[in-house]
Design a protein around this motif. Sequence first.
Motif, mmCIF file in Angstrom:
data_model
loop_
_atom_site.group_PDB
_atom_site.id
_atom_site.type_symbol
_atom_site.label_atom_id
_atom_site.label_comp_id
_atom_site.label_asym_id
_atom_site.label_seq_id
_atom_site.Cartn_x
_atom_site.Cartn_y
_atom_site.Cartn_z
ATOM 1 N N HIS A 23 0.863 -1.183 0.000
ATOM 2 C CA HIS A 23 0.000 0.000 0.000
ATOM 3 C C HIS A 23 0.908 1.245 0.000
ATOM 4 C CE1 HIS A 23 -3.008 -2.954 1.309
ATOM 5 N NE2 HIS A 23 -2.550 -2.976 2.542
ATOM 6 N N HIS A 102 -0.771 -0.684 -6.838
ATOM 7 C CA HIS A 102 -2.082 -1.005 -7.416
ATOM 8 C C HIS A 102 -2.333 -0.207 -8.686
ATOM 9 C CE1 HIS A 102 -2.667 -3.089 -3.735
ATOM 10 N NE2 HIS A 102 -2.736 -1.999 -2.996
ATOM 11 N N HIS A 181 -9.071 -2.651 -6.726
ATOM 12 C CA HIS A 181 -8.669 -3.967 -7.235
ATOM 13 C C HIS A 181 -9.250 -5.097 -6.399
ATOM 14 C CE1 HIS A 181 -5.937 -2.712 -4.119
ATOM 15 N NE2 HIS A 181 -5.686 -3.984 -3.882
ATOM 16 N N GLN A 187 -10.438 0.999 -1.329
ATOM 17 C CA GLN A 187 -9.336 1.387 -0.457
ATOM 18 C C GLN A 187 -8.993 2.843 -0.769
ATOM 19 O OE1 GLN A 187 -6.009 -1.229 -1.065
ATOM 20 N NE2 GLN A 187 -7.109 -3.055 -0.396
ATOM 21 N N TYR A 189 -6.666 6.206 -0.020
ATOM 22 C CA TYR A 189 -5.344 6.609 0.460
ATOM 23 C C TYR A 189 -5.199 8.124 0.300
ATOM 24 C CZ TYR A 189 -4.237 1.614 -0.193
ATOM 25 O OH TYR A 189 -4.222 0.251 -0.150
HETATM 26 CU CU LIG Z 1 -2.850 -2.125 -1.136
#
Ligand SMILES: [Cu+2]
Length: 248
Positions: A23, A102, A181, A187, A189
């Motif tokens: 990540h 990703h 994904h 997710q 960020y």
């Molecule tokens: Cu990740």
Amino acid sequence: MFISATFAALAIALSQMSQVSAHGGVLSYNIAGTTYQGFKAYNTPTGQSSIQREWDTYNPITDPTSGSLSCNSNGASLGSGQLSATVAAGSSITAYWNTWPHSIGPVMVYMASCGGSCTSANTASLNWFKIDQKGLISGDLPTGQWAQGELIADGSSWTTSIPSSLAPGEYFIRHELLAIHTSNQPQFYPECAQLKVTGSGTAQPSGSYLVKLPGAYKMSDPGVGIDVYSMPGVTNYTIPGPAVWTGN
Ligand SMILES: [Cu+2]
Ligand SMILES: *[C@@H]1O[C@H](CO)[C@@H](O)[C@H](O)[C@H]1NC(C)=O
């Protein structure tokens, strides 16, 4: 035997480290030609000095309504260590991530006026506006080219411009990657940095361009709680949040 066991233990330790560091987040910026180091995640904020607000891990925020969505966890001001970058409206800003893993999902960049000091601002109560976004570039949802693939190709960086007509003042800039994904599990960020924008512009976004973060997203948005693998052949993707404000 002893040596190979030691190497095996070292290899396991290294692979676990790389899992921890999967990540990611914005590590530094180039703002109109000047480099600014970001907050050092995984380290105490004590003694740190940065234009960035505190963020503590490379892990994603998985709830689109999380209180951490505005400026990550915990998003706190660094107090006496909190800096701001002075930059002219119209300048370009490049954000640099760790090696971003990703390649499916959009890139978004927001700003928010602090109406005074950003160092004392509560980022969840600000009015955020989007200055840049890019989602699906070509192809279909599971196999196409996405903005995050472009970010990886650019050395895990993203360059955007501050609208040249933006009125001067203190602002946040907030870079956000939304990785999709994992089926039905977005997710987020986000990382934020403080700017002092200079110039003679007079423009400010209003109305539907302004949103709260959290507040702008929900799981049922077509681009948030999405399973791209169940949509082969679909070639449109709806980036969440407001329309981009260009200042014109
Ligand atoms: Cu990740
Ligand atoms: C694609 O466009 C259709 C029609 O506007 C919309 O209903 C759908 O939610 C879009 N798909 C995605 C993944 O954004």
